[in-house]
Design an enzyme around this catalytic site. Structure first.
Site, PDB file in Angstrom:
ATOM      1  CE  LYS A   1      -1.690   1.760   3.748  1.00 34.03           C
ATOM      2  NZ  LYS A   1      -2.448   2.030   4.987  1.00 34.03           N
TER       3      LYS A   1
ATOM      4  CB  CYS B   1     -19.059   3.050   0.156  1.00 33.06           C
ATOM      5  SG  CYS B   1     -19.311   1.279  -0.027  1.00 33.06           S
TER       6      CYS B   1
ATOM      7  CB  CYS C   1     -27.058   1.677   0.264  1.00 32.18           C
ATOM      8  SG  CYS C   1     -25.639   0.632   0.665  1.00 32.18           S
TER       9      CYS C   1
ATOM     10  CB  CYS D   1     -25.010   5.347  -2.627  1.00 29.20           C
ATOM     11  SG  CYS D   1     -23.633   4.903  -3.690  1.00 29.20           S
TER      12      CYS D   1
ATOM     13  CB  CYS E   1     -23.839  -0.581  -6.025  1.00 30.90           C
ATOM     14  SG  CYS E   1     -22.840  -1.421  -4.768  1.00 30.90           S
TER      15      CYS E   1
HETATM   16  S1  SF4 Z   1     -24.782   1.383  -2.981  1.00 32.98           S
HETATM   17 FE1  SF4 Z   1     -22.823   0.227  -3.150  1.00 32.98          FE
HETATM   18  S2  SF4 Z   1     -21.226   1.812  -3.448  1.00 32.98           S
HETATM   19 FE2  SF4 Z   1     -23.085   2.845  -2.699  1.00 32.98          FE
HETATM   20  S3  SF4 Z   1     -22.815   2.968  -0.462  1.00 32.98           S
HETATM   21 FE3  SF4 Z   1     -23.998   1.092  -0.892  1.00 32.98          FE
HETATM   22  S4  SF4 Z   1     -22.501  -0.571  -1.076  1.00 32.98           S
HETATM   23 FE4  SF4 Z   1     -21.391   1.387  -1.239  1.00 32.98          FE
END
Ligand code: SF4
Length: 151
Positions: free
Chosen positions: A56, A124, A131, A134, A140
């Site tokens: 990393k 996330c 979500c 998001c 996703c």
């Molecule tokens: S929809 Fe997917 S990318 Fe968005 S916060 Fe939830 S798990 Fe993370």
């Protein structure tokens, strides 16, 4: 090299595990002087010989200090989000890094860390990801996500 570990600890104090990291910084500086002429090496195999440096950190140094466009820096955020999105199916950040070279377009390699770390800290998140708020929720698959934030 004259800076004592206690002073380095104070300088990097907000960083997690600052005591261990201060010792690594001190030792790494000694190694850089002794083996690399005081310069930060630009090869992964050399960076990995320095105290406290894993893939990393080595990838981040290559990207930020040597302007490499051939590396991906994978930390816990990149590892988690890449798996939730279904880009990779891996169990460790190092395996995620290798898998991402096959998965995401080369132009994103140097910047994927910046974007996904910010995303991982704010949306996330490790637990209770947001979500519902998001912008990529419809795209996703939310692999491994069992509970989400209500806000
Ligand atoms: S929809 Fe997917 S990318 Fe968005 S916060 Fe939830 S798990 Fe993370």
């Amino acid at each position: 090299m004259r800076l004592p570990v206690s002073r380095i600890e104070k300088l990097i104090y907000p960083v997690s595990f600052y005591r261990v990291k201060a010792r690594h910084v001190k030792k790494a500086c000694g190694e850089l002087l002794a083996r690399f002429g005081g310069k930060v090496p630009d090869r992964m195999e050399d960076l990995l010989t320095l105290p406290g440096v894993g893939r990393k950190t080595a990838n981040l140094v290559l990207i930020l200090s040597h302007a490499s466009r051939d590396n991906i820096c994978v930390d816990t955020h990149v590892h988690r989000i890449a798996n939730r999105l279904g880009w990779v199916r891996t169990r460790t950040p190092d395996k995620t890094e290798l898998a991402l070279y096959q998965t995401i377009h080369r132009k994103w390699w140097p910047s994927v860390n910046l974007y996904l770390v910010t995303w991982g800290q704010n949306v996330c998140r490790p637990v209770y990801p947001k979500c519902g708020a998001c912008v990529v929720s419809t795209l996703c698959p939310r692999i491994g996500v069992t509970r989400t934030s209500r806000t």
